[in-house]
Design a protein around this motif. Structure first.
Motif, PDB file in Angstrom:
ATOM      1  N   GLN A   1      -4.537 -11.803  43.327  1.00  0.00           N
ATOM      2  CA  GLN A   1      -5.256 -10.931  42.400  1.00  0.00           C
ATOM      3  C   GLN A   1      -5.823  -9.691  43.111  1.00  0.00           C
ATOM      4  O   GLN A   1      -6.276  -9.769  44.249  1.00  0.00           O
ATOM      5  CB  GLN A   1      -6.398 -11.708  41.763  1.00  0.00           C
ATOM      6  CG  GLN A   1      -6.772 -11.141  40.412  1.00  0.00           C
ATOM      7  CD  GLN A   1      -7.469 -12.156  39.546  1.00  0.00           C
ATOM      8  OE1 GLN A   1      -8.307 -12.924  40.016  1.00  0.00           O
ATOM      9  NE2 GLN A   1      -7.134 -12.170  38.275  1.00  0.00           N
ATOM     10  N   VAL A   2      -5.770  -8.552  42.412  1.00  0.00           N
ATOM     11  CA  VAL A   2      -6.283  -7.288  42.957  1.00  0.00           C
ATOM     12  C   VAL A   2      -7.292  -6.705  41.975  1.00  0.00           C
ATOM     13  O   VAL A   2      -6.967  -6.478  40.806  1.00  0.00           O
ATOM     14  CB  VAL A   2      -5.149  -6.258  43.170  1.00  0.00           C
ATOM     15  CG1 VAL A   2      -5.703  -4.991  43.813  1.00  0.00           C
ATOM     16  CG2 VAL A   2      -4.011  -6.840  43.994  1.00  0.00           C
ATOM     17  N   TYR A   3      -8.531  -6.471  42.423  1.00  0.00           N
ATOM     18  CA  TYR A   3      -9.527  -5.772  41.613  1.00  0.00           C
ATOM     19  C   TYR A   3      -9.623  -4.328  42.114  1.00  0.00           C
ATOM     20  O   TYR A   3      -9.479  -4.075  43.312  1.00  0.00           O
ATOM     21  CB  TYR A   3     -10.923  -6.404  41.758  1.00  0.00           C
ATOM     22  CG  TYR A   3     -11.163  -7.705  41.031  1.00  0.00           C
ATOM     23  CD1 TYR A   3     -10.125  -8.416  40.429  1.00  0.00           C
ATOM     24  CD2 TYR A   3     -12.454  -8.239  40.946  1.00  0.00           C
ATOM     25  CE1 TYR A   3     -10.368  -9.611  39.760  1.00  0.00           C
ATOM     26  CE2 TYR A   3     -12.704  -9.442  40.288  1.00  0.00           C
ATOM     27  CZ  TYR A   3     -11.651 -10.120  39.702  1.00  0.00           C
ATOM     28  OH  TYR A   3     -11.899 -11.295  39.057  1.00  0.00           O
ATOM     29  N   GLY A   4      -9.900  -3.414  41.206  1.00  0.00           N
ATOM     30  CA  GLY A   4     -10.162  -2.034  41.626  1.00  0.00           C
ATOM     31  C   GLY A   4     -11.633  -1.886  41.985  1.00  0.00           C
ATOM     32  O   GLY A   4     -12.496  -2.573  41.440  1.00  0.00           O
ATOM     33  N   ILE A   5     -11.913  -0.997  42.931  1.00  0.00           N
ATOM     34  CA  ILE A   5     -13.310  -0.719  43.308  1.00  0.00           C
ATOM     35  C   ILE A   5     -13.594   0.770  43.125  1.00  0.00           C
ATOM     36  O   ILE A   5     -12.894   1.610  43.697  1.00  0.00           O
ATOM     37  CB  ILE A   5     -13.569  -1.117  44.783  1.00  0.00           C
ATOM     38  CG1 ILE A   5     -13.738  -2.626  44.899  1.00  0.00           C
ATOM     39  CG2 ILE A   5     -14.805  -0.437  45.328  1.00  0.00           C
ATOM     40  CD1 ILE A   5     -15.081  -3.125  44.415  1.00  0.00           C
ATOM     41  N   GLY A   6     -14.617   1.079  42.337  1.00  0.00           N
ATOM     42  CA  GLY A   6     -15.007   2.475  42.113  1.00  0.00           C
ATOM     43  C   GLY A   6     -14.218   3.079  40.966  1.00  0.00           C
ATOM     44  O   GLY A   6     -13.004   2.898  40.876  1.00  0.00           O
ATOM     45  N   ALA A   7     -14.910   3.763  40.054  1.00  0.00           N
ATOM     46  CA  ALA A   7     -14.227   4.422  38.939  1.00  0.00           C
ATOM     47  C   ALA A   7     -14.532   5.917  38.931  1.00  0.00           C
ATOM     48  O   ALA A   7     -15.019   6.462  37.942  1.00  0.00           O
ATOM     49  CB  ALA A   7     -14.645   3.777  37.608  1.00  0.00           C
ATOM     50  N   PRO A   8     -14.242   6.621  40.058  1.00  0.00           N
ATOM     51  CA  PRO A   8     -14.419   8.074  40.024  1.00  0.00           C
ATOM     52  C   PRO A   8     -13.371   8.671  39.078  1.00  0.00           C
ATOM     53  O   PRO A   8     -12.409   7.988  38.721  1.00  0.00           O
ATOM     54  CB  PRO A   8     -14.138   8.492  41.471  1.00  0.00           C
ATOM     55  CG  PRO A   8     -13.188   7.462  41.987  1.00  0.00           C
ATOM     56  CD  PRO A   8     -13.592   6.170  41.305  1.00  0.00           C
ATOM     57  N   SER A   9     -13.556   9.942  38.721  1.00  0.00           N
ATOM     58  CA  SER A   9     -12.601  10.591  37.819  1.00  0.00           C
ATOM     59  C   SER A   9     -11.178  10.456  38.347  1.00  0.00           C
ATOM     60  O   SER A   9     -10.238  10.239  37.590  1.00  0.00           O
ATOM     61  CB  SER A   9     -12.947  12.075  37.681  1.00  0.00           C
ATOM     62  OG  SER A   9     -14.234  12.212  37.119  1.00  0.00           O
ATOM     63  N   ARG A  10     -11.048  10.574  39.669  1.00  0.00           N
ATOM     64  CA  ARG A  10      -9.704  10.562  40.257  1.00  0.00           C
ATOM     65  C   ARG A  10      -8.986   9.236  40.037  1.00  0.00           C
ATOM     66  O   ARG A  10      -7.761   9.183  40.081  1.00  0.00           O
ATOM     67  CB  ARG A  10      -9.784  10.925  41.746  1.00  0.00           C
ATOM     68  CG  ARG A  10     -10.644   9.984  42.559  1.00  0.00           C
ATOM     69  CD  ARG A  10     -11.165  10.633  43.839  1.00  0.00           C
ATOM     70  NE  ARG A  10     -10.094  11.038  44.741  1.00  0.00           N
ATOM     71  CZ  ARG A  10     -10.254  11.946  45.721  1.00  0.00           C
ATOM     72  NH1 ARG A  10     -11.416  12.514  45.919  1.00  0.00           N
ATOM     73  NH2 ARG A  10      -9.257  12.268  46.504  1.00  0.00           N
ATOM     74  N   ALA A  11      -9.758   8.146  39.802  1.00  0.00           N
ATOM     75  CA  ALA A  11      -9.125   6.843  39.555  1.00  0.00           C
ATOM     76  C   ALA A  11      -8.262   6.888  38.300  1.00  0.00           C
ATOM     77  O   ALA A  11      -7.228   6.231  38.208  1.00  0.00           O
ATOM     78  CB  ALA A  11     -10.198   5.764  39.415  1.00  0.00           C
TER      79      ALA A  11
ATOM     80  N   CYS B   1      -9.426  -5.501  36.438  1.00  0.00           N
ATOM     81  CA  CYS B   1     -10.694  -4.803  36.232  1.00  0.00           C
ATOM     82  C   CYS B   1     -10.930  -3.805  37.359  1.00  0.00           C
ATOM     83  O   CYS B   1     -10.310  -3.882  38.410  1.00  0.00           O
ATOM     84  CB  CYS B   1     -11.875  -5.787  36.161  1.00  0.00           C
ATOM     85  SG  CYS B   1     -12.085  -6.766  37.654  1.00  0.00           S
ATOM     86  N   VAL B   2     -11.834  -2.854  37.090  1.00  0.00           N
ATOM     87  CA  VAL B   2     -12.317  -1.927  38.119  1.00  0.00           C
ATOM     88  C   VAL B   2     -13.829  -2.126  38.173  1.00  0.00           C
ATOM     89  O   VAL B   2     -14.491  -2.205  37.124  1.00  0.00           O
ATOM     90  CB  VAL B   2     -11.977  -0.464  37.756  1.00  0.00           C
ATOM     91  CG1 VAL B   2     -12.729   0.499  38.648  1.00  0.00           C
ATOM     92  CG2 VAL B   2     -10.474  -0.219  37.885  1.00  0.00           C
ATOM     93  N   LEU B   3     -14.383  -2.234  39.373  1.00  0.00           N
ATOM     94  CA  LEU B   3     -15.806  -2.550  39.503  1.00  0.00           C
ATOM     95  C   LEU B   3     -16.611  -1.314  39.889  1.00  0.00           C
ATOM     96  O   LEU B   3     -16.163  -0.488  40.672  1.00  0.00           O
ATOM     97  CB  LEU B   3     -15.997  -3.659  40.534  1.00  0.00           C
ATOM     98  CG  LEU B   3     -15.193  -4.941  40.266  1.00  0.00           C
ATOM     99  CD1 LEU B   3     -15.451  -5.977  41.347  1.00  0.00           C
ATOM    100  CD2 LEU B   3     -15.513  -5.518  38.885  1.00  0.00           C
ATOM    101  N   GLU B   4     -17.789  -1.228  39.333  1.00  0.00           N
ATOM    102  CA  GLU B   4     -18.690  -0.099  39.597  1.00  0.00           C
ATOM    103  C   GLU B   4     -20.090  -0.628  39.868  1.00  0.00           C
ATOM    104  O   GLU B   4     -20.434  -1.736  39.452  1.00  0.00           O
ATOM    105  CB  GLU B   4     -18.742   0.828  38.371  1.00  0.00           C
ATOM    106  CG  GLU B   4     -17.893   2.085  38.489  1.00  0.00           C
ATOM    107  CD  GLU B   4     -18.438   3.103  39.486  1.00  0.00           C
ATOM    108  OE1 GLU B   4     -19.588   2.955  39.934  1.00  0.00           O
ATOM    109  OE2 GLU B   4     -17.706   4.043  39.816  1.00  0.00           O
ATOM    110  N   VAL B   5     -20.894   0.190  40.534  1.00  0.00           N
ATOM    111  CA  VAL B   5     -22.265  -0.235  40.835  1.00  0.00           C
ATOM    112  C   VAL B   5     -23.090  -0.340  39.550  1.00  0.00           C
ATOM    113  O   VAL B   5     -22.833   0.343  38.559  1.00  0.00           O
ATOM    114  CB  VAL B   5     -22.981   0.740  41.786  1.00  0.00           C
ATOM    115  CG1 VAL B   5     -22.525   0.524  43.201  1.00  0.00           C
ATOM    116  CG2 VAL B   5     -22.806   2.167  41.353  1.00  0.00           C
TER     117      VAL B   5
END
Ligand SMILES: [Zn+2]
Length: 437
Positions: A322-332, A348-352
């Motif tokens: 399994q691969v989760y994304g980290i950080g959802a900046p605009s560039r993502a 999913c993508v995880l954010e603070v």
């Protein structure tokens, strides 16, 4: 100067700086959704606008621009989720800019400093706390955050009315800054006209823009999205400013947004031209950015990188890792849509905690943005670093907070960093949140 009147949105077939019609295609990224229009999780999925994302190069003034201008109301909804104050790298950059302005321009307490696109007032707070008079201009509701911290802010686009209001109510500014907004505004000549009028004969204009050289050298195709209408080299920026009688007298590369350029310009004779200007211009010639030679190589590297990332993620999928994304900046959003990732590949993508992007879908997908705490609970074997331009800092942070899996760096060459390889220096605390510059 009243030339270059307001033009409509839609396809851009001429250079936004020099009006050349003979533009060359650099790369076509397909159609992309606006990066900050995010549907809440569970909300009904409705029709969404997608726009062509093609990068064009002007052989005359060397500007790189998008081939399509989207109406700002699509791009900057009132609940625009971006705030600069949450990003450590930006906070440090603005503090450094403040010290630099003090030493290079020699501002005094009575001088007025204006920031265009002032966001939550982070930049101006550096000036305000030392007693300088400051004014922000910010069209989104983020302006309220600045006002709440005592930064006078006009909630409006930077137009002629804003210029008149500032001059009438606050006086002629000594310094006008525009950080990471100068590439976003549609009518660039109108904007420079307004800046020219605002600073008069003696003021200094300082811009910070994502730097074309960093984009090309480190293959940051994920910074291509519709908020960024133009990708500046110093050569093209100088061409633009000089066409308005503004002389560039200092320039330097800075680290924000994966590599930016800070440029000082003025009409005043009080500031001699620093050697940094010629040095950077010469480096751009050496890097091939003032001819078309860089285009084919860049396009080839973009496509190769996309295919390699998909292959890497496909292999992990086949291995049921399994691969989760980290950080959802605009560039993502650009990366995910261009490479063609969906919730089956990236669940999913995880954010603070506290991010306004939480509990929404990444644009154009059903990939949910969830809280970072899930990472330490679920311990997926891999995380995809969507803020890859600060990968080393991110790896250290995530490992220190207890993440035990490995890291996938999507660009330039997609590769895996093993958790065991990440150096942890517990004596050096890097930051409390996941930076998202
Ligand atoms: Zn041009």
């Amino acid at each position: 100067m009243e030339r270059h009147a307001l033009r409509g949105y839609g396809p851009l077939t001429e250079c936004q700086i020099c009006e050349n019609l003979d533009l060359r295609s650099v790369v076509f990224m397909g159609y992309l959704p606006p990066v900050n229009r995010m549907v809440p999780i569970g909300g009904s999925l409705d029709q969404e606008p997608w726009f062509p994302a093609e990068l064009l190069y002007c052989p005359t003034c060397h500007l790189v621009q998008l081939g399509y201008a989207v109406e700002p109301s699509f791009l900057f909804p009132p609940d625009y989720p971006y705030t600069s104050g949450t990003t450590r790298i930006l906070r440090e950059n603005f503090a450094e800019l403040y010290r630099e302005v003090c030493s290079r321009i020699g501002i005094t307490r009575g001088d007025v400093v204006v920031d265009i696109g002032s966001n939550d007032g982070t930049l101006l707070s550096n000036f305000a706390k030392d007693g300088h008079r400051v004014v922000g201009v910010e069209p989104t509701l983020t302006a309220m955050l600045a006002q709440a911290r005592g930064i006078p802010t006009l909630t409006t686009f930077f137009d002629r009315d804003a210029v008149e209001t500032i001059r009438r109510e606050h006086g002629v500014p000594k310094v006008v800054t525009a950080t990471n907004v100068f590439a976003h505004i549609h009518n660039v000549h109108q904007v420079v006209n307004n800046i020219e009028e605002l600073i008069g004969e003696h003021g200094v204009f300082i811009s910070e823009s994502h730097y074309l050289r960093d984009l090309v050298e480190t293959l940051q195709y994920d910074t291509i999205y519709h908020e960024h209408l133009r990708y500046y080299a110093l050569t093209s920026l100088k061409y633009l400013l000089e066409s308005h009688g503004l002389r560039v007298f200092y320039a330097k590369r800075i680290s924000t947004h994966g590599g930016s350029i800070r440029v000082y310009a003025t009409k005043s004779d009080a500031y001699p031209v620093d050697p940094s200007v010629d040095r950077l211009l010469e480096e751009e010639v050496s890097a091939g950015l003032t001819s078309e030679t860089w285009i084919e190589d860049f396009r080839e590297r973009v496509v190769r990188s996309k295919v390699e990332l998909y292959e890497l993620l496909a292999r992990l999928k086949r291995e049921r890792a399994q691969v989760y994304g980290i950080g959802a900046p605009s560039r993502a959003s650009t990366l995910i849509n261009y490479v063609g990732l969906d919730e089956g590949i990236l669940p999913c993508v995880l954010e603070v905690q506290g991010s306004k992007k939480l509990n929404k879908y990444i644009p154009g997908t059903k990939i949910p943005v969830l809280e970072e705490s899930r990472l330490y609970r679920d311990q997926p074997p891999f995380t995809l670093l969507l803020s890859w331009h600060i990968a080393s800092e991110l790896c250290v942070n995530l490992k220190r907070r207890g993440y035990q899996g490995d890291f996938v760096v999507p660009l330039q060459s997609p590769h895996v960093i093993r958790n065991a390889q990440v150096e942890v220096d517990l004596s050096q605390r890097v930051g409390s949140g996941v930076p998202r510059s």
